[in-house]
Design a protein around this motif. Sequence first.
Motif, short mmCIF file in Angstrom:
data_model
loop_
_atom_site.label_atom_id
_atom_site.label_comp_id
_atom_site.label_asym_id
_atom_site.label_seq_id
_atom_site.Cartn_x
_atom_site.Cartn_y
_atom_site.Cartn_z
N ARG A 286 30.40 42.36 37.19
CA ARG A 286 29.29 43.31 37.04
C ARG A 286 28.60 43.10 35.70
O ARG A 286 27.38 43.16 35.59
N ASP A 287 29.37 42.85 34.66
CA ASP A 287 28.80 42.60 33.33
C ASP A 287 27.82 41.42 33.39
O ASP A 287 26.72 41.46 32.83
N GLU A 289 26.27 40.33 35.98
CA GLU A 289 25.18 40.56 36.94
C GLU A 289 23.87 40.97 36.26
O GLU A 289 22.79 40.74 36.77
N TYR A 290 23.99 41.62 35.09
CA TYR A 290 22.80 42.16 34.42
C TYR A 290 22.44 41.34 33.18
O TYR A 290 21.92 41.87 32.21
#
Lengths: 301, 248
Positions: A286-287, A289-290
Amino acid sequence: MLKNEKMRHQFKTEVMSGHIVEMMVAPDALAAKISEAEGAQAIFSAGYATSASALAMPDRGIADFGLSLERCRQIVNAVNVPVFADADTGYGDLDNIKRTVESYEAIGAAGMFIEDQVWPKRCGHMDGKKVEPTEVLEAKLRAAKAARKHDDFLIMSRTDARAVYGLDDAIARSKRYRAAGADLIFIEAPQSVAELEKIHEAFPETPLMANMIEDGKTPLTKKEDLQKLGFNIVVHPNTLTYTQAYAEKTLIETLKRDGSTKAYKDRMITFPKFNEFVGLDQVNARDAEYSPEKMAEAYMH
Amino acid sequence: MTQANLLTYLDNHPETIIPASGDGNTFISLSSQNFPAILIDGTLAANNLIAEDSEGMLTLSEYAKFLRDMRLKKNSLLIADLQSGFGNPLNTFYSAKELERSGGDIILLNDQTYPAHTTAEPITTTPEDLIGKLRAAKDALENPATQIWIKLEGIQSYGIDGIIQRIGYLAKAGADAIAIDHYDADQLAQLAETKLPLPLMATWEPGTKQIAGISGWLDKGYLPSVIKRAQLEAINYIKQGGLTYAEK
């Protein structure tokens, strides 16, 4: 369906299914997550474990509403199975009951019990308990039902009268609590299988909970046997607390004896397995992903 | 009123001021009135809860607890102050989730760096980082009705062109509305005349000239400031009484 709605619905469906629901008391969010992973159908955020885990204190009415609510909230947020709450005596009078119900419902608990002990209460299997007149919990149950926003937020009555006035009084009180609006009935600390049978005979149509506490007043009875006896929920209140405490004690004894934890390592989860269990890979993904590069590519052209 | 209805309402009632609160007393007073929403402001909550003047001193968990307590007191819309996400986009993901689960109907994310500061000239982050935080916040939300509004605080550093560019990116990335802070009247008028892809709001304090083209105003804490002045007067009164007694 939002998580809170789903958890309430799931718990009610399971309790009413005719199959006994196995509910683990979790001292904290990690214990709840482990219980869920190992197949617990529901989690119970309960006073004995919270007092021990948060305060290293006995269950004697020292852990208050705010502390217990926050611990329950952390557990609700960590799992996807229903979480039931121990609301002790409701933490005061009828105004407090309203706030207690609204708060537990808002954080996503599937339901809660309130009991008829005199505050400060004691663990149900400790000696020296005192109970309020029946009218006190009747009024609290009516207030609790009026305060809840959803009918599937289940309210359980708990009586501790068995230890004070005997089983017949506990049953008589619970019948009045049921009439006052309790969805579920819990008679704490029956002292034999015959007493468990008698409780079911008194409440053939009402969902019942049995409390299986090691070294407590009630004989440890298998889940399947409790189902045959007519119980709908079995709860294991102190198992994880005692197991954690024993593991920590023996580990530290080993460390002191050997100067390292090497001899204990076969009884520990490993670094990679623990990280996997708590979702490190998903958090890292998730980290990533952005990342600025991805955001520029997707939204800045 | 739903979140979607709120934007329509603001569009039809552009003079509306959404009041801000950071303490229970003010919140109860505002709740008894028919405001379409209440902003639970980070700076005001920091004043109330930890006696600090800057929002960045207040942590997510401290703020979220207060939000949950206020949520129990009011069914209508609450705007939750996500500040600058309490870290990077990953922190923003978990922070937005926490604020939604704590009762926020609209999540207000600003474009400061972390930690955010209550200051007239805040340091703002890059568009890439801001977009990452917006996307993370959107991914964190459980309820499809929950909205994300972005408060842009850097018009003095990136200018009108910079703000228009940011609004374009944010619209593409899924923001629901924009609020402008730290502007001067000319800048705001110029923005209000520009065709933008998102509803445009601005912060408000006494003396702010409300202009056409701005659909809604976010209060910066007028009510608490009035209370503070009244408290100072009361404190002076007590001090004078004490002196009078001592003189006797």
